[in-house]
Design an enzyme around this catalytic site. Structure first.
Site, PDB file in Angstrom:
ATOM      1  N   ASP A  10       0.864  -1.192   0.000  1.00 55.23           N
ATOM      2  CA  ASP A  10       0.000   0.000   0.000  1.00 55.23           C
ATOM      3  C   ASP A  10       0.896   1.236   0.000  1.00 55.23           C
ATOM      4  OD1 ASP A  10      -2.452   1.521   0.179  1.00 55.23           O
ATOM      5  OD2 ASP A  10      -1.973   1.918   2.273  1.00 55.23           O
ATOM      6  N   SER A  11       0.293   2.371  -0.366  1.00 55.33           N
ATOM      7  CA  SER A  11       1.048   3.623  -0.327  1.00 55.33           C
ATOM      8  C   SER A  11       1.435   3.987   1.112  1.00 55.33           C
ATOM      9  CB  SER A  11       0.198   4.747  -0.917  1.00 55.33           C
ATOM     10  OG  SER A  11      -0.970   4.910  -0.133  1.00 55.33           O
ATOM     11  N   TYR A  42      -0.736   8.710  -2.407  1.00 58.51           N
ATOM     12  CA  TYR A  42      -0.712   8.578  -3.871  1.00 58.51           C
ATOM     13  C   TYR A  42      -1.941   9.239  -4.508  1.00 58.51           C
ATOM     14  CZ  TYR A  42       2.878   4.785  -3.962  1.00 58.51           C
ATOM     15  OH  TYR A  42       4.013   4.029  -3.877  1.00 58.51           O
ATOM     16  N   GLY A  43      -2.991   9.405  -3.705  1.00 55.19           N
ATOM     17  CA  GLY A  43      -4.327   9.715  -4.214  1.00 55.19           C
ATOM     18  C   GLY A  43      -4.436  10.897  -5.160  1.00 55.19           C
ATOM     19  N   CYS A  73      -4.259  -1.374  -2.244  1.00 53.69           N
ATOM     20  CA  CYS A  73      -4.404   0.067  -2.418  1.00 53.69           C
ATOM     21  C   CYS A  73      -5.257   0.278  -3.663  1.00 53.69           C
ATOM     22  CB  CYS A  73      -3.017   0.679  -2.599  1.00 53.69           C
ATOM     23  SG  CYS A  73      -3.030   2.433  -2.997  1.00 53.69           S
ATOM     24  N   ASN A  74      -6.388   0.954  -3.492  1.00 56.94           N
ATOM     25  CA  ASN A  74      -7.283   1.166  -4.639  1.00 56.94           C
ATOM     26  C   ASN A  74      -6.658   2.077  -5.680  1.00 56.94           C
ATOM     27  OD1 ASN A  74     -10.284   0.140  -3.978  1.00 56.94           O
ATOM     28  ND2 ASN A  74      -9.203   0.668  -2.107  1.00 56.94           N
ATOM     29  N   THR A  75      -5.935   3.094  -5.199  1.00 58.55           N
ATOM     30  CA  THR A  75      -5.349   4.061  -6.133  1.00 58.55           C
ATOM     31  C   THR A  75      -4.344   3.353  -7.036  1.00 58.55           C
ATOM     32  OG1 THR A  75      -5.620   5.671  -4.357  1.00 58.55           O
ATOM     33  CG2 THR A  75      -4.287   6.346  -6.238  1.00 58.55           C
ATOM     34  N   GLU A 158      -3.853   9.202   8.069  1.00 51.77           N
ATOM     35  CA  GLU A 158      -2.390   9.050   8.170  1.00 51.77           C
ATOM     36  C   GLU A 158      -1.826   9.914   9.307  1.00 51.77           C
ATOM     37  OE1 GLU A 158       0.297   7.605   5.922  1.00 51.77           O
ATOM     38  OE2 GLU A 158      -1.243   6.229   5.208  1.00 51.77           O
ATOM     39  N   CYS A 192     -11.183   2.823  -0.578  1.00 50.90           N
ATOM     40  CA  CYS A 192      -9.809   3.192  -0.213  1.00 50.90           C
ATOM     41  C   CYS A 192      -9.514   2.437   1.071  1.00 50.90           C
ATOM     42  CB  CYS A 192      -9.698   4.697   0.014  1.00 50.90           C
ATOM     43  SG  CYS A 192      -8.120   5.188   0.751  1.00 50.90           S
ATOM     44  N   THR A 193      -8.353   1.799   1.125  1.00 53.34           N
ATOM     45  CA  THR A 193      -8.070   0.908   2.253  1.00 53.34           C
ATOM     46  C   THR A 193      -7.784   1.663   3.560  1.00 53.34           C
ATOM     47  OG1 THR A 193      -5.769   0.730   1.508  1.00 53.34           O
ATOM     48  CG2 THR A 193      -7.305  -0.988   0.784  1.00 53.34           C
ATOM     49  N   HIS A 194      -7.683   2.983   3.481  1.00 55.64           N
ATOM     50  CA  HIS A 194      -7.557   3.776   4.711  1.00 55.64           C
ATOM     51  C   HIS A 194      -8.915   4.034   5.378  1.00 55.64           C
ATOM     52  CE1 HIS A 194      -3.591   4.741   3.122  1.00 55.64           C
ATOM     53  NE2 HIS A 194      -3.303   5.398   4.221  1.00 55.64           N
TER      54      HIS A 194
HETATM   55  N1  DGL Z   1      -4.975   3.359   0.618  1.00 59.90           N
HETATM   56  C1  DGL Z   1      -4.971   3.875  -0.711  1.00 59.90           C
HETATM   57  C2  DGL Z   1      -6.203   3.414  -1.458  1.00 59.90           C
HETATM   58  O1  DGL Z   1      -6.766   2.385  -1.144  1.00 59.90           O
HETATM   59  C3  DGL Z   1      -4.856   5.360  -0.944  1.00 59.90           C
HETATM   60  C4  DGL Z   1      -3.977   6.158  -0.181  1.00 59.90           C
HETATM   61  C5  DGL Z   1      -3.286   7.266  -0.878  1.00 59.90           C
HETATM   62  O2  DGL Z   1      -3.902   8.255  -1.313  1.00 59.90           O
HETATM   63  O3  DGL Z   1      -2.086   7.129  -0.934  1.00 59.90           O
HETATM   64  O4  DGL Z   1      -6.608   4.070  -2.392  1.00 59.90           O
END
Ligand code: DGL
Length: 273
Positions: A10-11, A42-43, A73-75, A158, A192-194
Protein backbone atom coordinates in the site's frame (compact mmCIF):
# COMPACT_ATOMS: atom_id res chain seq x y z
CA UNK A 1 11.35 -24.95 -6.03
CA UNK A 2 11.94 -21.84 -3.89
CA UNK A 3 8.88 -20.75 -1.99
CA UNK A 4 8.22 -17.22 -0.81
CA UNK A 5 5.79 -14.99 1.10
CA UNK A 6 2.69 -13.22 -0.21
CA UNK A 7 3.58 -9.56 -0.73
CA UNK A 8 1.06 -6.93 0.31
CA UNK A 9 1.58 -3.35 -0.80
CA UNK A 10 0.00 0.00 0.00
CA UNK A 11 1.05 3.62 -0.33
CA UNK A 12 1.07 3.77 3.48
CA UNK A 13 -0.80 2.14 6.34
CA UNK A 14 -4.18 1.47 4.70
CA UNK A 15 -3.23 -1.92 3.32
CA UNK A 16 -2.77 -3.16 6.87
CA UNK A 17 -6.59 -3.18 7.18
CA UNK A 18 -6.60 -5.67 4.30
CA UNK A 19 -3.60 -7.70 5.48
CA UNK A 20 -5.29 -8.18 8.89
CA UNK A 21 -8.28 -9.85 7.21
CA UNK A 22 -6.14 -11.87 4.79
CA UNK A 23 -4.16 -13.31 7.70
CA UNK A 24 -7.40 -14.15 9.54
CA UNK A 25 -8.67 -16.00 6.45
CA UNK A 26 -5.35 -17.57 5.36
CA UNK A 27 -3.21 -17.84 8.51
CA UNK A 28 -0.85 -20.55 7.26
CA UNK A 29 1.10 -18.38 4.79
CA UNK A 30 4.04 -16.01 5.20
CA UNK A 31 3.43 -12.33 4.49
CA UNK A 32 5.64 -9.41 3.61
CA UNK A 33 4.00 -5.96 3.90
CA UNK A 34 5.47 -2.88 2.23
CA UNK A 35 4.14 0.62 2.94
CA UNK A 36 5.50 3.41 0.76
CA UNK A 37 5.11 5.92 3.58
CA UNK A 38 7.90 8.12 2.23
CA UNK A 39 5.81 8.91 -0.86
CA UNK A 40 2.27 8.67 0.51
CA UNK A 41 -0.39 9.80 -0.29
CA UNK A 42 -0.71 8.58 -3.87
CA UNK A 43 -4.33 9.72 -4.21
CA UNK A 44 -3.69 13.11 -5.82
CA UNK A 45 -0.80 12.05 -8.05
CA UNK A 46 -0.88 11.45 -11.78
CA UNK A 47 -0.90 8.15 -13.64
CA UNK A 48 2.83 8.10 -14.52
CA UNK A 49 3.90 8.76 -10.94
CA UNK A 50 1.56 6.22 -9.37
CA UNK A 51 2.63 3.60 -11.90
CA UNK A 52 6.35 4.29 -11.34
CA UNK A 53 6.07 4.21 -7.52
CA UNK A 54 3.88 1.10 -7.51
CA UNK A 55 6.11 -0.81 -9.93
CA UNK A 56 9.15 0.15 -7.88
CA UNK A 57 7.55 -1.27 -4.71
CA UNK A 58 6.33 -4.42 -6.48
CA UNK A 59 9.89 -5.05 -7.68
CA UNK A 60 11.18 -4.65 -4.12
CA UNK A 61 8.66 -7.30 -3.02
CA UNK A 62 9.78 -9.57 -5.87
CA UNK A 63 13.40 -9.19 -4.71
CA UNK A 64 12.26 -10.23 -1.23
CA UNK A 65 11.07 -13.45 -2.86
CA UNK A 66 7.30 -12.87 -3.17
CA UNK A 67 5.82 -14.92 -6.05
CA UNK A 68 2.48 -13.12 -5.59
CA UNK A 69 1.81 -9.48 -4.68
CA UNK A 70 -1.52 -7.93 -3.67
CA UNK A 71 -1.92 -4.21 -4.31
CA UNK A 72 -3.91 -3.47 -1.14
CA UNK A 73 -4.40 0.07 -2.42
CA UNK A 74 -7.28 1.17 -4.64
CA UNK A 75 -5.35 4.06 -6.13
CA UNK A 76 -2.53 1.76 -7.25
CA UNK A 77 -5.05 -0.89 -8.38
CA UNK A 78 -6.92 1.76 -10.40
CA UNK A 79 -3.94 3.48 -11.95
CA UNK A 80 -1.12 0.96 -12.16
CA UNK A 81 -2.40 -2.62 -12.00
CA UNK A 82 -3.38 -3.11 -15.61
CA UNK A 83 -0.09 -1.73 -16.96
CA UNK A 84 1.88 -3.86 -14.51
CA UNK A 85 -0.08 -7.01 -15.43
CA UNK A 86 -0.10 -6.46 -19.18
CA UNK A 87 3.15 -4.62 -19.94
CA UNK A 88 5.61 -4.91 -17.04
CA UNK A 89 5.18 -8.47 -15.77
CA UNK A 90 5.74 -10.22 -19.12
CA UNK A 91 9.03 -8.31 -19.36
CA UNK A 92 10.36 -8.35 -15.79
CA UNK A 93 8.80 -11.36 -14.06
CA UNK A 94 6.56 -13.52 -16.28
CA UNK A 95 6.21 -16.19 -13.58
CA UNK A 96 4.96 -13.83 -10.84
CA UNK A 97 1.49 -12.42 -10.30
CA UNK A 98 0.10 -9.09 -9.09
CA UNK A 99 -3.56 -8.73 -8.03
CA UNK A 100 -5.60 -5.71 -6.97
CA UNK A 101 -8.52 -4.90 -4.69
CA UNK A 102 -11.03 -3.31 -7.07
CA UNK A 103 -12.12 -6.38 -9.04
CA UNK A 104 -13.16 -8.50 -6.02
CA UNK A 105 -15.19 -5.57 -4.66
CA UNK A 106 -16.97 -4.86 -7.94
CA UNK A 107 -17.87 -8.54 -8.41
CA UNK A 108 -19.84 -8.40 -5.17
CA UNK A 109 -21.39 -4.97 -4.97
CA UNK A 110 -24.17 -5.48 -7.53
CA UNK A 111 -25.50 -8.48 -5.61
CA UNK A 112 -26.07 -6.36 -2.51
CA UNK A 113 -28.03 -3.41 -3.82
CA UNK A 114 -31.84 -3.47 -3.87
CA UNK A 115 -32.28 0.02 -5.32
CA UNK A 116 -29.73 -0.55 -8.07
CA UNK A 117 -27.78 2.56 -6.98
CA UNK A 118 -24.40 2.32 -5.29
CA UNK A 119 -21.91 4.90 -4.09
CA UNK A 120 -18.12 4.76 -4.20
CA UNK A 121 -16.04 6.80 -1.76
CA UNK A 122 -12.41 6.95 -2.90
CA UNK A 123 -9.37 9.09 -3.58
CA UNK A 124 -9.21 11.60 -6.44
CA UNK A 125 -7.05 9.19 -8.44
CA UNK A 126 -9.42 6.24 -8.09
CA UNK A 127 -12.46 8.36 -8.94
CA UNK A 128 -10.76 9.95 -11.96
CA UNK A 129 -9.81 6.52 -13.32
CA UNK A 130 -13.50 5.47 -13.43
CA UNK A 131 -12.33 1.96 -12.56
CA UNK A 132 -15.28 1.30 -10.26
CA UNK A 133 -18.10 2.29 -12.64
CA UNK A 134 -16.39 0.49 -15.53
CA UNK A 135 -15.81 -2.74 -13.60
CA UNK A 136 -19.20 -2.75 -11.83
CA UNK A 137 -21.03 -2.22 -15.13
CA UNK A 138 -19.20 -5.20 -16.67
CA UNK A 139 -20.83 -7.48 -14.10
CA UNK A 140 -24.00 -5.48 -13.39
CA UNK A 141 -24.93 -3.26 -16.36
CA UNK A 142 -28.19 -2.12 -14.69
CA UNK A 143 -26.47 -0.72 -11.57
CA UNK A 144 -26.02 3.06 -11.35
CA UNK A 145 -22.70 4.04 -9.80
CA UNK A 146 -22.10 7.40 -8.11
CA UNK A 147 -18.60 8.41 -7.05
CA UNK A 148 -17.36 10.88 -4.45
CA UNK A 149 -13.69 11.83 -4.10
CA UNK A 150 -12.72 12.41 -0.49
CA UNK A 151 -9.17 13.77 -0.80
CA UNK A 152 -8.83 14.80 2.85
CA UNK A 153 -9.72 11.42 4.34
CA UNK A 154 -6.33 9.73 3.80
CA UNK A 155 -4.34 12.65 5.29
CA UNK A 156 -6.73 12.67 8.29
CA UNK A 157 -6.15 8.97 8.88
CA UNK A 158 -2.39 9.05 8.17
CA UNK A 159 -2.05 11.90 10.69
CA UNK A 160 -4.10 10.13 13.34
CA UNK A 161 -6.82 12.79 13.18
CA UNK A 162 -9.58 10.38 12.23
CA UNK A 163 -11.24 10.67 15.61
CA UNK A 164 -10.88 14.45 15.90
CA UNK A 165 -13.31 17.23 14.92
CA UNK A 166 -11.63 17.65 11.51
CA UNK A 167 -12.84 14.17 10.64
CA UNK A 168 -16.44 15.10 11.55
CA UNK A 169 -16.33 18.03 9.18
CA UNK A 170 -14.86 16.19 6.19
CA UNK A 171 -16.84 12.97 6.65
CA UNK A 172 -20.15 14.84 6.85
CA UNK A 173 -19.24 17.07 3.90
CA UNK A 174 -18.68 14.16 1.48
CA UNK A 175 -21.54 11.97 2.69
CA UNK A 176 -23.98 14.90 2.46
CA UNK A 177 -22.75 15.62 -1.04
CA UNK A 178 -23.06 12.12 -2.47
CA UNK A 179 -26.47 11.60 -0.83
CA UNK A 180 -27.76 14.92 -2.17
CA UNK A 181 -26.83 13.75 -5.68
CA UNK A 182 -28.04 10.18 -5.21
CA UNK A 183 -30.56 9.80 -2.37
CA UNK A 184 -31.47 6.23 -3.42
CA UNK A 185 -28.03 4.76 -2.78
CA UNK A 186 -28.38 1.73 -0.49
CA UNK A 187 -24.79 0.41 -0.75
CA UNK A 188 -21.68 2.46 -0.16
CA UNK A 189 -18.19 1.13 -0.91
CA UNK A 190 -15.21 2.35 1.05
CA UNK A 191 -12.99 2.34 -2.04
CA UNK A 192 -9.81 3.19 -0.21
CA UNK A 193 -8.07 0.91 2.25
CA UNK A 194 -7.56 3.78 4.71
CA UNK A 195 -11.26 4.49 5.09
CA UNK A 196 -12.24 1.62 7.45
CA UNK A 197 -10.60 3.71 10.19
CA UNK A 198 -13.38 6.26 9.62
CA UNK A 199 -16.15 3.65 9.77
CA UNK A 200 -17.51 4.87 13.13
CA UNK A 201 -17.80 8.45 11.87
CA UNK A 202 -19.23 7.38 8.54
CA UNK A 203 -22.03 5.40 10.20
CA UNK A 204 -22.80 8.35 12.48
CA UNK A 205 -23.50 10.62 9.53
CA UNK A 206 -25.34 8.12 7.33
CA UNK A 207 -29.07 7.46 7.49
CA UNK A 208 -30.00 3.89 8.48
CA UNK A 209 -30.52 1.25 5.82
CA UNK A 210 -27.32 1.91 3.87
CA UNK A 211 -24.84 -0.97 3.74
CA UNK A 212 -21.24 0.19 4.08
CA UNK A 213 -18.69 -2.16 2.55
CA UNK A 214 -15.05 -2.21 3.52
CA UNK A 215 -12.74 -4.37 1.48
CA UNK A 216 -10.62 -6.41 3.89
CA UNK A 217 -12.85 -9.48 4.13
CA UNK A 218 -13.89 -9.27 0.47
CA UNK A 219 -10.26 -9.30 -0.69
CA UNK A 220 -9.38 -12.09 1.75
CA UNK A 221 -12.20 -14.33 0.41
CA UNK A 222 -11.24 -13.56 -3.14
CA UNK A 223 -7.57 -14.42 -2.50
CA UNK A 224 -8.59 -17.72 -0.93
CA UNK A 225 -10.64 -18.50 -4.02
CA UNK A 226 -7.76 -17.45 -6.31
CA UNK A 227 -5.35 -19.81 -4.55
CA UNK A 228 -7.86 -22.66 -4.82
CA UNK A 229 -8.15 -22.04 -8.55
CA UNK A 230 -4.38 -21.60 -9.01
CA UNK A 231 -2.62 -24.54 -7.33
CA UNK A 232 0.51 -23.78 -9.40
CA UNK A 233 0.81 -20.48 -7.48
CA UNK A 234 -0.32 -21.91 -4.15
CA UNK A 235 2.58 -24.40 -4.03
CA UNK A 236 5.03 -21.55 -4.50
CA UNK A 237 3.94 -19.84 -1.26
CA UNK A 238 5.85 -20.51 1.96
CA UNK A 239 3.88 -21.47 5.04
CA UNK A 240 5.61 -20.66 8.33
CA UNK A 241 3.17 -17.99 9.57
CA UNK A 242 5.97 -15.45 9.37
CA UNK A 243 4.94 -11.77 9.07
CA UNK A 244 7.44 -9.11 8.00
CA UNK A 245 6.81 -5.39 7.64
CA UNK A 246 8.76 -2.84 5.63
CA UNK A 247 8.34 0.90 5.23
CA UNK A 248 10.10 3.31 2.91
CA UNK A 249 10.00 5.91 5.73
CA UNK A 250 11.11 5.81 9.37
CA UNK A 251 10.35 2.42 10.91
CA UNK A 252 9.78 3.88 14.40
CA UNK A 253 7.02 6.12 13.08
CA UNK A 254 5.55 3.19 11.15
CA UNK A 255 5.49 0.99 14.24
CA UNK A 256 3.76 3.69 16.31
CA UNK A 257 0.98 4.10 13.74
CA UNK A 258 0.62 0.58 12.41
CA UNK A 259 -1.23 -0.91 15.38
CA UNK A 260 -4.20 1.40 14.73
CA UNK A 261 -4.65 -0.22 11.32
CA UNK A 262 -3.45 -3.74 11.98
CA UNK A 263 -4.98 -4.28 15.41
CA UNK A 264 -1.68 -5.23 17.04
CA UNK A 265 1.85 -3.92 17.29
CA UNK A 266 4.38 -4.63 14.58
CA UNK A 267 8.13 -4.24 14.22
CA UNK A 268 9.03 -2.94 10.82
CA UNK A 269 12.28 -2.47 8.94
CA UNK A 270 13.23 0.52 6.83
CA UNK A 271 13.54 -0.14 3.11
CA UNK A 272 15.76 2.32 1.25
CA UNK A 273 14.29 3.39 -2.08
N1 DGL B 1 -4.98 3.36 0.62
C1 DGL B 1 -4.97 3.87 -0.71
C2 DGL B 1 -6.20 3.41 -1.46
O1 DGL B 1 -6.77 2.39 -1.14
C3 DGL B 1 -4.86 5.36 -0.94
C4 DGL B 1 -3.98 6.16 -0.18
C5 DGL B 1 -3.29 7.27 -0.88
O2 DGL B 1 -3.90 8.26 -1.31
O3 DGL B 1 -2.09 7.13 -0.93
O4 DGL B 1 -6.61 4.07 -2.39
Amino acid sequence: MTQGPIGVFDSGYGGLTVLKEIIAELPEYDYCYLGDNARTPYGNRGFETIHAYTLDCVQHLFRMGCPLVILACNTASAKALRTIQQKDLPRIAPDRRVLGVIRPTTELVGTLTQTGEVGILATNGTVASDSYPIEINKFFPHVKVYQEACPMWVPLVENNEHEGPGADYFVKKHLDHILSEAPNIDTLVLGCTHYPLLMGRIREYLPGGITVLSQGKIVAHSLKDYLRRHPEMEVRLSKNQDHRFFTTDDSRIFDRMAATFFGKTVQSQHLAL
